[in-house]
Design a protein around this motif. Structure first.
Motif, PDB file in Angstrom:
ATOM      1  N   VAL A  83       1.329  -5.678  -4.150  1.00  0.00           N
ATOM      2  CA  VAL A  83       0.945  -4.631  -3.213  1.00  0.00           C
ATOM      3  C   VAL A  83       1.411  -5.043  -1.827  1.00  0.00           C
ATOM      4  O   VAL A  83       1.622  -6.223  -1.556  1.00  0.00           O
ATOM      5  N   ALA A  85       0.231  -4.417   2.245  1.00  0.00           N
ATOM      6  CA  ALA A  85      -0.893  -3.944   3.034  1.00  0.00           C
ATOM      7  C   ALA A  85      -0.491  -3.774   4.490  1.00  0.00           C
ATOM      8  O   ALA A  85       0.283  -4.562   5.034  1.00  0.00           O
ATOM      9  N   ARG A  89      -0.382   2.327   5.880  1.00  0.00           N
ATOM     10  CA  ARG A  89      -0.375   2.626   4.450  1.00  0.00           C
ATOM     11  C   ARG A  89      -1.616   3.446   4.094  1.00  0.00           C
ATOM     12  O   ARG A  89      -2.685   3.218   4.645  1.00  0.00           O
ATOM     13  N   ASP A  91      -4.886   4.329   2.661  1.00  0.00           N
ATOM     14  CA  ASP A  91      -5.994   3.425   2.302  1.00  0.00           C
ATOM     15  C   ASP A  91      -5.658   1.965   2.589  1.00  0.00           C
ATOM     16  O   ASP A  91      -6.241   1.058   2.006  1.00  0.00           O
ATOM     17  N   GLY A  92      -4.678   1.724   3.460  1.00  0.00           N
ATOM     18  CA  GLY A  92      -4.340   0.371   3.872  1.00  0.00           C
ATOM     19  C   GLY A  92      -3.477  -0.422   2.920  1.00  0.00           C
ATOM     20  O   GLY A  92      -3.145  -1.566   3.187  1.00  0.00           O
ATOM     21  N   VAL A  93      -3.097   0.187   1.772  1.00  0.00           N
ATOM     22  CA  VAL A  93      -2.324  -0.571   0.780  1.00  0.00           C
ATOM     23  C   VAL A  93      -1.434   0.371  -0.023  1.00  0.00           C
ATOM     24  O   VAL A  93      -1.789   1.521  -0.256  1.00  0.00           O
ATOM     25  N   THR A  94      -0.272  -0.127  -0.434  1.00  0.00           N
ATOM     26  CA  THR A  94       0.630   0.609  -1.317  1.00  0.00           C
ATOM     27  C   THR A  94       0.973  -0.294  -2.497  1.00  0.00           C
ATOM     28  O   THR A  94       1.393  -1.439  -2.311  1.00  0.00           O
ATOM     29  N   ASP A 165       3.407  -3.490   8.560  1.00  0.00           N
ATOM     30  CA  ASP A 165       3.010  -4.168   7.322  1.00  0.00           C
ATOM     31  C   ASP A 165       2.524  -5.580   7.663  1.00  0.00           C
ATOM     32  O   ASP A 165       3.133  -6.284   8.470  1.00  0.00           O
TER      33      ASP A 165
END
Length: 168
Positions: A83, A85, A89, A91-94, A165
């Motif tokens: 992931v 973060a 992004r 919700d803060g994450v991809t 990021d």
């Protein structure tokens, strides 16, 4: 170039940088030309593990992330995860990878076409993932690697990097 390699119990984490490092294209963006880089690295790893350890019964999942100046290029096989973060992004994450479970319809179809079956979300009631490196006990030497019940073929995901990021 930078590479992220997951840890593994069977030694694949130490072999992946060696295999990937010898196969990286001269220019980072050349990796966008198709999945051949990841396919070759992942296809070569099971044989390298057997040669190193002499054990054809074990297996491993893997995730490799190549970081270019503009993108993350992720190849994943099994249920190892990657992931990225950062505050931009969702919700803060991809997620850069996805789990390869036998219950996914396309995975079930490949397993059944190779003569296997999915029982209690496991390949032949044994393995809880449909893609992995090694696990030769679930393979038919007459089938192409990518058509096996348990395939080493990675899925690829390319995600644009953001200036904000924070972590991979």
């Amino acid at each position: 170039w930078a590479k992220g390699i997951t840890n593994s119990a069977d030694g694949s984490a130490t072999l992946l940088p060696d295999l990937a490092g010898t196969m990286l294209p001269d220019h980072p963006l050349a990796i966008f030309s198709g999945p051949s880089f990841a396919d070759e690295v992942f296809a070569g790893l099971p044989a390298a593990l057997v040669a190193r350890q002499g054990d054809a019964s074990s297996g491993s999942t893997a995730v490799v992330v190549v970081i270019t100046p503009t993108h993350f290029v992720c190849a994943s096989c099994g249920d190892s995860r990657a992931v990225v973060a950062g505050p931009q992004r969702t919700d803060g994450v991809t997620a850069l990878s996805e789990d390869h479970k036998p219950s996914i319809p396309a995975e079930t179809a490949r397993i059944e076409a190779a003569g296997g079956r999915v029982v209690m979300n496991r390949v032949d009631d044994v393995l809880a993932m449909s893609r992995a490196l090694g696990d030769f006990g679930l393979k038919d030497e007459d089938l192409d690697q990518c058509l096996q019940k348990v395939s080493p073929e990675p899925t690829m995901q390319i995600v644009r990097r953001e200036a904000t990021d924070e972590a991979l």
